[in-house]
Write a protein that holds these residues in place. Structure first.
Motif, PDB file in Angstrom:
ATOM      1  N   MET A 250       0.856  -1.196   0.000  1.00 47.05           N
ATOM      2  CA  MET A 250       0.000   0.000   0.000  1.00 47.05           C
ATOM      3  C   MET A 250       0.886   1.238   0.000  1.00 47.05           C
ATOM      4  O   MET A 250       1.804   1.360   0.801  1.00 47.05           O
ATOM      5  CB  MET A 250      -0.919  -0.006   1.224  1.00 47.05           C
ATOM      6  CG  MET A 250      -1.820   1.210   1.327  1.00 47.05           C
ATOM      7  SD  MET A 250      -2.865   1.134   2.783  1.00 47.05           S
ATOM      8  CE  MET A 250      -3.797   2.653   2.574  1.00 47.05           C
ATOM      9  N   ASN A 251       0.597   2.182  -0.887  1.00 44.29           N
ATOM     10  CA  ASN A 251       1.365   3.416  -0.984  1.00 44.29           C
ATOM     11  C   ASN A 251       0.691   4.508  -0.168  1.00 44.29           C
ATOM     12  O   ASN A 251      -0.531   4.664  -0.210  1.00 44.29           O
ATOM     13  CB  ASN A 251       1.478   3.842  -2.446  1.00 44.29           C
ATOM     14  CG  ASN A 251       2.539   4.904  -2.645  1.00 44.29           C
ATOM     15  OD1 ASN A 251       2.239   6.075  -2.755  1.00 44.29           O
ATOM     16  ND2 ASN A 251       3.800   4.484  -2.674  1.00 44.29           N
ATOM     17  N   SER A 252       1.499   5.269   0.600  1.00 45.57           N
ATOM     18  CA  SER A 252       0.934   6.268   1.495  1.00 45.57           C
ATOM     19  C   SER A 252       1.897   7.431   1.640  1.00 45.57           C
ATOM     20  O   SER A 252       3.123   7.267   1.549  1.00 45.57           O
ATOM     21  CB  SER A 252       0.660   5.637   2.865  1.00 45.57           C
ATOM     22  OG  SER A 252       0.128   6.580   3.761  1.00 45.57           O
ATOM     23  N   LEU A 253       1.343   8.624   1.924  1.00 46.45           N
ATOM     24  CA  LEU A 253       2.147   9.829   2.100  1.00 46.45           C
ATOM     25  C   LEU A 253       2.459  10.031   3.578  1.00 46.45           C
ATOM     26  O   LEU A 253       1.611   9.824   4.449  1.00 46.45           O
ATOM     27  CB  LEU A 253       1.367  11.036   1.567  1.00 46.45           C
ATOM     28  CG  LEU A 253       2.106  12.374   1.457  1.00 46.45           C
ATOM     29  CD1 LEU A 253       3.219  12.282   0.413  1.00 46.45           C
ATOM     30  CD2 LEU A 253       1.118  13.482   1.074  1.00 46.45           C
ATOM     31  N   HIS A 254       3.695  10.429   3.869  1.00 45.00           N
ATOM     32  CA  HIS A 254       4.064  10.734   5.247  1.00 45.00           C
ATOM     33  C   HIS A 254       5.110  11.853   5.248  1.00 45.00           C
ATOM     34  O   HIS A 254       5.696  12.183   4.218  1.00 45.00           O
ATOM     35  CB  HIS A 254       4.614   9.489   5.959  1.00 45.00           C
ATOM     36  CG  HIS A 254       5.963   9.046   5.464  1.00 45.00           C
ATOM     37  ND1 HIS A 254       7.007   8.747   6.298  1.00 45.00           N
ATOM     38  CD2 HIS A 254       6.448   8.852   4.203  1.00 45.00           C
ATOM     39  CE1 HIS A 254       8.063   8.385   5.599  1.00 45.00           C
ATOM     40  NE2 HIS A 254       7.753   8.429   4.325  1.00 45.00           N
ATOM     41  N   TYR A 255       5.328  12.432   6.415  1.00 48.02           N
ATOM     42  CA  TYR A 255       6.358  13.449   6.594  1.00 48.02           C
ATOM     43  C   TYR A 255       7.613  12.806   7.179  1.00 48.02           C
ATOM     44  O   TYR A 255       7.543  11.865   7.980  1.00 48.02           O
ATOM     45  CB  TYR A 255       5.876  14.552   7.545  1.00 48.02           C
ATOM     46  CG  TYR A 255       5.044  15.626   6.893  1.00 48.02           C
ATOM     47  CD1 TYR A 255       5.639  16.755   6.343  1.00 48.02           C
ATOM     48  CD2 TYR A 255       3.662  15.511   6.829  1.00 48.02           C
ATOM     49  CE1 TYR A 255       4.878  17.747   5.745  1.00 48.02           C
ATOM     50  CE2 TYR A 255       2.889  16.507   6.236  1.00 48.02           C
ATOM     51  CZ  TYR A 255       3.505  17.624   5.696  1.00 48.02           C
ATOM     52  OH  TYR A 255       2.748  18.612   5.097  1.00 48.02           O
ATOM     53  N   THR A 256       8.757  13.344   6.786  1.00 51.55           N
ATOM     54  CA  THR A 256      10.024  12.931   7.380  1.00 51.55           C
ATOM     55  C   THR A 256      10.836  14.175   7.748  1.00 51.55           C
ATOM     56  O   THR A 256      10.618  15.259   7.207  1.00 51.55           O
ATOM     57  CB  THR A 256      10.859  12.060   6.426  1.00 51.55           C
ATOM     58  OG1 THR A 256      11.220  12.842   5.273  1.00 51.55           O
ATOM     59  CG2 THR A 256      10.088  10.834   5.986  1.00 51.55           C
ATOM     60  N   LEU A 257      11.769  13.993   8.666  1.00 50.23           N
ATOM     61  CA  LEU A 257      12.713  15.041   9.030  1.00 50.23           C
ATOM     62  C   LEU A 257      14.027  14.772   8.326  1.00 50.23           C
ATOM     63  O   LEU A 257      14.606  13.687   8.476  1.00 50.23           O
ATOM     64  CB  LEU A 257      12.929  15.075  10.545  1.00 50.23           C
ATOM     65  CG  LEU A 257      11.677  15.338  11.393  1.00 50.23           C
ATOM     66  CD1 LEU A 257      12.060  15.380  12.870  1.00 50.23           C
ATOM     67  CD2 LEU A 257      10.980  16.623  10.983  1.00 50.23           C
TER      68      LEU A 257
END
Length: 338
Positions: free
Chosen positions: A1-8
């Motif tokens: 499953m492809n999903s958007l997330h934030y990273t530092l």
């Protein structure tokens, strides 16, 4: 499953907040796939962003979220698709005393990715049910700030009706503590540098308020308010600049909950007065899954709704961090992922 997330991502002076796509792995037997509805920010998240808490590049930030179960692993029996859930701050601290190994399971820290994402995978045992009377946005304010206030006042503080509580400021922990303590029949004193915020605190149930810019000796004011007896409970959120006054304001047999580092990590107060007051200092670092469950039961019983100052869209997370740094908010800042 492809999903958007934030990273530092590591930068010259601080970490940069970036979005990225990721493929979520298949669920292990004891795991749950969650569609995140909302996440909230804590002062800790500003520290993480600026690399003050052993941040690693690539980390998904934030510890606090609530969402809806999409799928469960083969061994999961307590959750099913459609359930509204929230992950605990310490994924591995389920119950009992805090152990050193629990620290590494803190979400959104050096070792464990957090919740600023469209979807997350969590261990089934780390989740609690969202109370029916709360929105996902409201529930997302609770894993750190709410559990911290609950742990300080009730689990370690053994708060009783009629006792006095002093909370410093009007941020997430302070306002949730105000709501919880007031519901339990305690008398709450709130300090702030803003008369407008103090007015709002009184509407939430504050018994007394102190503008510490106008009355820097707020400890002496608190003693006057309690006829010299002192305060039964203090949520110490400030750190080095407030600790000595907290020691003066605490009453005989009182309890100081050591929580915050808003003015730094180097509080070194003269604590001898605590001995002769038979008072105590309780170190509070959030809480367990069971603490979270008991908090939610209390919120449900008293129909308490956490205070949300502002909500931000998922693609406007940077603005939420900027607002957090400005410290102008009252209650919690929430990022919606819907």
């Amino acid at each position: 499953m492809n999903s958007l997330h934030y990273t530092l991502q590591a930068g010259e002076q601080r970490f940069a907040l970036r979005t990225a796509q990721r493929d979520l792995p298949a669920l292990a037997a004891n795991q749950v796939l969650i569609k995140v509805g909302a996440a909230s920010l804590n002062y800790r998240d500003w520290l993480v962003l600026h690399g003050l808490r052993d941040t690693r590049s690539g980390l998904t930030p934030l510890s606090d979220a609530a969402g809806t179960v999409l799928a469960v692993g083969s061994a999961v029996t307590q959750w099913q698709a459609g359930d509204r859930v929230s992950p605990a701050f310490f994924a591995d601290w389920h119950d009992g005393s805090f152990k050193p190994q629990h620290m590494a399971s803190a979400l959104g820290g050096a070792n464990r990715d957090g919740v600023l994402a469209q979807h997350i995978i969590a261990d089934a045992a780390s989740l609690v049910a969202v109370p029916d009377h709360l929105s996902l946005e409201e529930a997302a304010t609770l894993p750190c700030a709410g559990v911290t206030a609950w742990h300080a006042l009730f689990e370690r503080g053994a708060l009783q009706g009629g006792e006095t509580v002093l909370v410093q400021g009007t941020g997430g922990v302070a306002m949730l503590a105000l709501q919880l303590a007031s519901a339990a029949g305690a008398r709450v004193i709130v300090t702030s540098s803003s008369d407008e915020k103090l007015s709002r605190a009184r509407k939430l149930g504050a018994w007394q308020t102190i503008n510490y810019r106008e009355r820097e000796n707020w400890d002496e004011v608190a003693l006057e308010m309690t006829d010299g007896a002192g305060v039964d409970h203090i949520l110490e959120l400030g750190g080095p600049t407030t600790y000595t006054r907290s020691l003066n304001a605490i009453g005989y047999g009182g309890r100081i909950a050591q929580i915050g580092v808003l003015s730094g990590f180097d509080a070194a107060p003269h604590i001898t007065p605590m001995q002769f007051k038979n008072a105590s200092i309780n170190g509070i670092c959030v809480g367990s899954v069971k603490h979270y469950e008991r908090l939610n039961a209390f919120l449900t019983k008293h129909r308490i709704h956490p205070v949300i100052d502002r909500q931000f869209a998922f693609d406007d997370a940077e603005a939420a961090y900027t607002t957090l740094a400005g410290a102008s908010h009252f209650g919690k800042l929430v990022i919606s992922t819907n």
